[in-house]
Design a protein around this motif. Structure first.
Motif, PDB file in Angstrom:
ATOM      1  N   ASP A 135      77.812  23.675  10.995  1.00  0.00           N
ATOM      2  CA  ASP A 135      76.490  23.256  10.326  1.00  0.00           C
ATOM      3  C   ASP A 135      76.413  23.874   9.005  1.00  0.00           C
ATOM      4  O   ASP A 135      77.423  24.717   8.635  1.00  0.00           O
ATOM      5  CB  ASP A 135      75.414  23.481  11.133  1.00  0.00           C
ATOM      6  N   LYS A 136      75.288  24.001   8.302  1.00  0.00           N
ATOM      7  CA  LYS A 136      74.980  24.653   7.005  1.00  0.00           C
ATOM      8  C   LYS A 136      75.410  26.039   7.131  1.00  0.00           C
ATOM      9  O   LYS A 136      75.836  26.870   6.099  1.00  0.00           O
ATOM     10  CB  LYS A 136      73.551  24.423   6.541  1.00  0.00           C
ATOM     11  N   THR A 137      75.109  26.622   8.232  1.00  0.00           N
ATOM     12  CA  THR A 137      75.113  28.358   8.308  1.00  0.00           C
ATOM     13  C   THR A 137      76.608  28.683   8.137  1.00  0.00           C
ATOM     14  O   THR A 137      77.033  29.668   7.666  1.00  0.00           O
ATOM     15  CB  THR A 137      74.677  28.758   9.710  1.00  0.00           C
ATOM     16  N   PHE A 138      77.583  27.879   8.546  1.00  0.00           N
ATOM     17  CA  PHE A 138      78.971  27.904   8.287  1.00  0.00           C
ATOM     18  C   PHE A 138      79.299  28.295   7.062  1.00  0.00           C
ATOM     19  O   PHE A 138      80.204  29.078   6.296  1.00  0.00           O
ATOM     20  CB  PHE A 138      79.806  26.927   8.963  1.00  0.00           C
ATOM     21  N   PHE A 139      78.761  27.180   6.032  1.00  0.00           N
ATOM     22  CA  PHE A 139      78.946  27.412   4.570  1.00  0.00           C
ATOM     23  C   PHE A 139      78.146  28.246   3.763  1.00  0.00           C
ATOM     24  O   PHE A 139      78.585  28.921   2.748  1.00  0.00           O
ATOM     25  CB  PHE A 139      78.719  25.845   3.888  1.00  0.00           C
TER      26      PHE A 139
END
Length: 180
Positions: free
Chosen positions: A26-30
């Motif tokens: 999800d966004k937290t990975f990026f």
């Protein structure tokens, strides 16, 4: 760069043969990579690991979407992402990741971190020119598109200029359209 423990695979305790791993991205990975081009992300990574006596074969299969801004309208939309990649992990004297699909780990290594491979596969799977699907099929309407249409060159002017050209150029224009 600091490694995320979730994406570290300890292969020493695994039996020889095939193993499956699944990850939700999800966004937290990026955010961890400080990559701000995606508004949101929902991706699934299926990793097949085939452990052999002297090497590891990794097969990445990534699918899902990332939410990005359209390059023409600046409107956010979900861009489908699909990617697969095969990686061979061998063992040698020292760490070496200079080859695209070959990773050399030093003898005695007991785990491999795959976060960088997942990150690069997703980022490279997104097209360089991001166009909202509604723009391509003509169903998307916005003020920006209307203004672009208004300012775009008209085809009528081009036809008029063709009729005024010197007829000697017409023979040369045939060379562009003739197929050998």
């Amino acid at each position: 760069m600091k490694e995320l423990k979730t994406f570290t695979i300890p292969f020493v305790g695994l039996k020889e043969g095939k193993h499956q791993f699944e990850y939700k991205i999800d966004k937290t990975f990026f955010d961890f990579f400080d990559y701000q081009d995606f508004n949101d992300a929902s991706l699934e990574v299926k990793l097949g690991l085939n452990k052999k006596t002297t090497l590891l074969e990794l097969n990445f299969d990534i699918s899902g979407y990332v939410n990005v801004h359209c390059d023409l309208t600046n409107e956010p939309y979900n861009q489908d992402v699909k990617s697969d990649f095969d990686l061979v992990v061998k063992f040698g004297e020292e760490f070496n990741d200079e080859e695209i699909d070959l990773l050399v780990l030093p003898h005695g290594a007991y785990e491999v971190n795959i976060q960088q491979y997942i990150y690069e596969l997703i980022v490279l799977a997104v097209p360089g020119k991001r166009i909202h699907p509604g723009v391509e099929d003509g169903t998307f309407g916005s003020e920006i598109l209307d203004k672009l249409e208004e300012l775009s060159p008209k085809t009528d002017k081009i036809k008029d200029s063709d009729s005024e050209t010197d007829p000697r150029w017409n023979t040369l224009k045939k060379l562009l359209t003739d197929k050998q």
